[in-house]
Design a protein around this motif. Structure first.
Motif, PDB file in Angstrom:
ATOM      1  N   TRP B 102      14.007  18.931  64.357  1.00 17.48           N
ATOM      2  CA  TRP B 102      13.740  17.894  63.653  1.00 17.48           C
ATOM      3  C   TRP B 102      12.199  18.277  62.765  1.00 17.48           C
ATOM      4  O   TRP B 102      12.174  18.105  61.567  1.00 17.48           O
ATOM      5  CB  TRP B 102      13.768  16.696  63.982  1.00 17.48           C
ATOM      6  CG  TRP B 102      13.172  15.500  63.075  1.00 17.48           C
ATOM      7  CD1 TRP B 102      12.144  14.639  63.115  1.00 17.48           C
ATOM      8  CD2 TRP B 102      13.614  15.258  61.827  1.00 17.48           C
ATOM      9  NE1 TRP B 102      12.036  13.797  62.219  1.00 17.48           N
ATOM     10  CE2 TRP B 102      13.091  14.001  61.280  1.00 17.48           C
ATOM     11  CE3 TRP B 102      14.885  15.737  60.870  1.00 17.48           C
ATOM     12  CZ2 TRP B 102      13.017  13.511  60.095  1.00 17.48           C
ATOM     13  CZ3 TRP B 102      15.034  15.050  59.787  1.00 17.48           C
ATOM     14  CH2 TRP B 102      14.306  13.988  59.255  1.00 17.48           C
ATOM     15  N   GLU B 103      11.133  18.547  63.436  1.00 15.09           N
ATOM     16  CA  GLU B 103       9.963  18.914  62.898  1.00 15.09           C
ATOM     17  C   GLU B 103       9.800  20.161  62.679  1.00 15.09           C
ATOM     18  O   GLU B 103       8.919  20.433  61.702  1.00 15.09           O
ATOM     19  CB  GLU B 103       8.849  18.322  63.797  1.00 15.09           C
ATOM     20  CG  GLU B 103       9.101  16.796  64.314  1.00 15.09           C
ATOM     21  CD  GLU B 103       7.984  16.415  65.255  1.00 15.09           C
ATOM     22  OE1 GLU B 103       7.037  16.920  65.620  1.00 15.09           O
ATOM     23  OE2 GLU B 103       8.418  15.044  65.825  1.00 15.09           O
ATOM     24  N   HIS B 106      14.351  21.529  60.388  1.00  8.57           N
ATOM     25  CA  HIS B 106      14.411  20.673  59.229  1.00  8.57           C
ATOM     26  C   HIS B 106      13.223  20.698  58.115  1.00  8.57           C
ATOM     27  O   HIS B 106      13.446  20.719  57.119  1.00  8.57           O
ATOM     28  CB  HIS B 106      14.644  19.350  59.757  1.00  8.57           C
ATOM     29  CG  HIS B 106      16.049  18.966  60.123  1.00  8.57           C
ATOM     30  ND1 HIS B 106      16.952  19.243  59.315  1.00  8.57           N
ATOM     31  CD2 HIS B 106      16.524  18.822  61.120  1.00  8.57           C
ATOM     32  CE1 HIS B 106      18.420  18.963  59.782  1.00  8.57           C
ATOM     33  NE2 HIS B 106      17.978  18.638  61.347  1.00  8.57           N
ATOM     34  N   GLU B 110      13.526  21.834  54.354  1.00  7.30           N
ATOM     35  CA  GLU B 110      13.239  21.207  53.331  1.00  7.30           C
ATOM     36  C   GLU B 110      12.250  21.986  52.138  1.00  7.30           C
ATOM     37  O   GLU B 110      12.741  21.724  51.127  1.00  7.30           O
ATOM     38  CB  GLU B 110      12.210  19.877  53.752  1.00  7.30           C
ATOM     39  CG  GLU B 110      12.147  18.885  52.765  1.00  7.30           C
ATOM     40  CD  GLU B 110      11.599  17.361  53.426  1.00  7.30           C
ATOM     41  OE1 GLU B 110      12.472  16.750  53.823  1.00  7.30           O
ATOM     42  OE2 GLU B 110      10.350  17.350  53.340  1.00  7.30           O
ATOM     43  N   LEU B 124      20.497  20.329  50.442  1.00  7.59           N
ATOM     44  CA  LEU B 124      20.989  20.134  51.853  1.00  7.59           C
ATOM     45  C   LEU B 124      22.056  20.558  52.338  1.00  7.59           C
ATOM     46  O   LEU B 124      23.201  20.847  51.633  1.00  7.59           O
ATOM     47  CB  LEU B 124      21.215  18.552  51.735  1.00  7.59           C
ATOM     48  CG  LEU B 124      20.075  17.432  51.900  1.00  7.59           C
ATOM     49  CD1 LEU B 124      20.564  16.157  52.133  1.00  7.59           C
ATOM     50  CD2 LEU B 124      19.410  17.822  53.255  1.00  7.59           C
ATOM     51  N   ILE B 134      14.255  18.643  44.938  1.00 11.00           N
ATOM     52  CA  ILE B 134      13.220  17.452  44.521  1.00 11.00           C
ATOM     53  C   ILE B 134      11.917  18.277  44.525  1.00 11.00           C
ATOM     54  O   ILE B 134      11.524  18.788  45.585  1.00 11.00           O
ATOM     55  CB  ILE B 134      13.452  16.368  45.230  1.00 11.00           C
ATOM     56  CG1 ILE B 134      14.745  15.679  45.233  1.00 11.00           C
ATOM     57  CG2 ILE B 134      12.299  15.310  45.006  1.00 11.00           C
ATOM     58  CD1 ILE B 134      14.999  14.382  45.979  1.00 11.00           C
ATOM     59  N   ALA B 136       8.993  17.517  44.684  1.00  8.06           N
ATOM     60  CA  ALA B 136       8.027  17.024  45.365  1.00  8.06           C
ATOM     61  C   ALA B 136       8.409  17.479  47.043  1.00  8.06           C
ATOM     62  O   ALA B 136       7.578  17.419  48.019  1.00  8.06           O
ATOM     63  CB  ALA B 136       7.963  15.419  45.781  1.00  8.06           C
ATOM     64  N   LEU B 137       9.452  17.764  47.253  1.00 10.34           N
ATOM     65  CA  LEU B 137      10.050  18.011  48.619  1.00 10.34           C
ATOM     66  C   LEU B 137       9.534  19.550  49.220  1.00 10.34           C
ATOM     67  O   LEU B 137       9.380  19.712  50.468  1.00 10.34           O
ATOM     68  CB  LEU B 137      11.515  17.755  48.922  1.00 10.34           C
ATOM     69  CG  LEU B 137      11.830  16.476  49.082  1.00 10.34           C
ATOM     70  CD1 LEU B 137      13.465  16.402  49.430  1.00 10.34           C
ATOM     71  CD2 LEU B 137      11.319  15.614  50.044  1.00 10.34           C
ATOM     72  N   ARG B 140       6.008  18.486  50.431  1.00  7.59           N
ATOM     73  CA  ARG B 140       6.469  17.922  51.574  1.00  7.59           C
ATOM     74  C   ARG B 140       6.621  18.601  52.968  1.00  7.59           C
ATOM     75  O   ARG B 140       6.379  18.425  53.920  1.00  7.59           O
ATOM     76  CB  ARG B 140       7.267  16.599  51.573  1.00  7.59           C
ATOM     77  CG  ARG B 140       7.147  15.374  52.803  1.00  7.59           C
ATOM     78  CD  ARG B 140       8.303  14.411  52.595  1.00  7.59           C
ATOM     79  NE  ARG B 140       9.799  14.637  53.199  1.00  7.59           N
ATOM     80  CZ  ARG B 140      10.602  13.713  53.128  1.00  7.59           C
ATOM     81  NH1 ARG B 140      10.220  12.482  52.927  1.00  7.59           N
ATOM     82  NH2 ARG B 140      11.632  14.127  53.720  1.00  7.59           N
ATOM     83  N   HIS B 143       3.841  20.577  54.238  1.00  5.17           N
ATOM     84  CA  HIS B 143       3.193  19.632  54.920  1.00  5.17           C
ATOM     85  C   HIS B 143       3.722  19.268  56.506  1.00  5.17           C
ATOM     86  O   HIS B 143       3.077  19.557  57.392  1.00  5.17           O
ATOM     87  CB  HIS B 143       2.940  18.463  54.193  1.00  5.17           C
ATOM     88  CG  HIS B 143       2.304  17.429  55.038  1.00  5.17           C
ATOM     89  ND1 HIS B 143       0.910  17.396  55.267  1.00  5.17           N
ATOM     90  CD2 HIS B 143       2.665  16.273  55.845  1.00  5.17           C
ATOM     91  CE1 HIS B 143       0.572  16.124  55.882  1.00  5.17           C
ATOM     92  NE2 HIS B 143       1.540  15.625  56.346  1.00  5.17           N
ATOM     93  N   ARG B 144       5.078  19.294  56.566  1.00 13.91           N
ATOM     94  CA  ARG B 144       5.861  18.953  57.589  1.00 13.91           C
ATOM     95  C   ARG B 144       5.649  20.353  58.539  1.00 13.91           C
ATOM     96  O   ARG B 144       5.659  20.184  59.717  1.00 13.91           O
ATOM     97  CB  ARG B 144       6.916  18.575  57.373  1.00 13.91           C
ATOM     98  CG  ARG B 144       7.303  17.122  56.933  1.00 13.91           C
ATOM     99  CD  ARG B 144       8.966  16.848  56.479  1.00 13.91           C
ATOM    100  NE  ARG B 144       9.565  16.905  57.678  1.00 13.91           N
ATOM    101  CZ  ARG B 144      10.760  16.836  57.574  1.00 13.91           C
ATOM    102  NH1 ARG B 144      11.416  16.836  56.488  1.00 13.91           N
ATOM    103  NH2 ARG B 144      11.624  16.623  58.867  1.00 13.91           N
ATOM    104  N   LYS B 151       1.306  20.152  66.374  1.00 13.64           N
ATOM    105  CA  LYS B 151       2.102  19.480  67.246  1.00 13.64           C
ATOM    106  C   LYS B 151       2.269  20.391  68.584  1.00 13.64           C
ATOM    107  O   LYS B 151       1.824  20.392  69.632  1.00 13.64           O
ATOM    108  CB  LYS B 151       3.196  18.804  67.139  1.00 13.64           C
ATOM    109  CG  LYS B 151       3.590  18.128  68.225  1.00 13.64           C
ATOM    110  CD  LYS B 151       4.764  17.271  68.148  1.00 13.64           C
ATOM    111  CE  LYS B 151       4.522  15.703  67.756  1.00 13.64           C
ATOM    112  NZ  LYS B 151       5.872  15.068  67.699  1.00 13.64           N
TER     113      LYS B 151
END
Lengths: 210, 210
Positions: B102-103, B106, B110, B124, B134, B136-137, B140, B143-144, B151
């Motif tokens: 997920w982190e 994904h 994205e 997707l 999009i 802006a993704l 994002r 950043h993710r 982490k």
């Protein structure tokens, strides 16, 4: 052992329903801030995953992610099996559970967290830094929820349960995704008669109240 | 039995590495269209999940989702264990594998699917209807990915493996996410010395070439 939960969040409910189906009782601490849509800052500081549910074992080990927690309990208490009985069934339960999470739960979450004003700056669960809302994602989220219903409606034809012929965590995650969608005004479309039938049956189980 | 794969995609590689670590050989069919970043239309028509990897059993059952496929093989061939040895270890492997997906995976996806012109209308994976990019993704997603490295860098301090004290699917998914990120120009930042150390060690295993 303690389960950190949040009454209104859809993911801790996956674990609470699982425990109810198993007949297991685990001490639960609700870490929501009363009256506000946020988690207790002390909890967020203590646990780097910044998400519920989280299971803290007596030795201090913290297990996050709803299905990882269920898998832990399943290994200790195999009956009744909620993660599949045979290798093939276990694989299909895992697959449908993940599809319900990604195509259902995450889709609703995308809609909800980008649409809801009170989640401004928190458009992704668990992020430490602010994640701004993206207006186009409300529409994409709504579209993804519609696709989720369409796929599961097709799949549920003639089926009692989401995966295999017994109740499993695939039903639990699908139920929590659908109920989360309903609170967002994205309930099951009237034409999805298979999903409506399945939802009524699963919601009638005592565990659904957990 | 047949595994549908796509040479350049990060998710089928999770299963190929898993099989190599187990010493298992399964017939593989590559369903990418040579020279194009798309899957064969016949494959997409046949399988409603529209994604690789997909495992087709001899009875026609189709198991999608990389980890559901690995779980199937793990039940049939428990040694060496790649999904944890004890209930606690299995839960931690499951948790870290899901976090890496997920982190990590994904997040890279994205970025990649919203940035890459050749994925216009396919922002997707697996969606049947067009999903527009999009802009802006991309930001994002970038950043993710940075948060993912941060982490995992913190987590890997003093650790040889992502979960527990043995190689597991948590290492496999993290490796595939990092290598996918690298092909997007989002490789491990120079300051993440723990991740660089871990990545070198895991990449040196023969299975990494799968």
């Amino acid at each position: 052992m303690k389960l950190y939960s949040w009454e209104f969040a859809p993911n801790p409910r996956r674990v609470r329903i699982y425990l109810a189906e198993k007949g297991l009782t685990v001490p639960v601490e609700d870490v929501g801030v009363p009256g506000k849509p946020i988690l207790n800052p002390d909890f967020l500081k203590k646990f780097p995953h910044r998400r519920v549910p989280l299971l803290e074992l007596d030795d201090g080990t913290c297990i996050g992610e709803a299905m990882a927690i269920c898998r832990y309990f399943e290994a200790l208490h195999p009956e009744p099996p909620l993660l599949g009985r045979t290798p093939k069934e276990a694989a299909l339960v895992d697959m449908w559970e993940r599809l319900a999470e990604w195509e259902g739960m995450h889709a609703v979450s995308e809609y909800f967290r980008n649409a809801k004003r009170s989640f401004a700056g928190r458009a992704l669960a668990g992020a430490a830094a602010p994640i701004e809302q993206i207006p186009a994602l409300t529409e994409r989220g709504r579209h993804r929820v519609a696709s989720f219903y369409e796929k599961f409606e097709f799949h549920m034809k003639g089926r009692e349960f989401v995966a295999g012929d017994a109740f499993s965590v695939a039903d639990i995650t699908t139920l929590c995704a659908v109920d989360f969608a309903e609170t967002c005004g994205l309930g099951i479309p009237a034409g999805c008669t298979e999903m409506i039938r399945w939802h009524a049956a699963i919601s009638a189980r005592p565990s659904a109240g957990a």
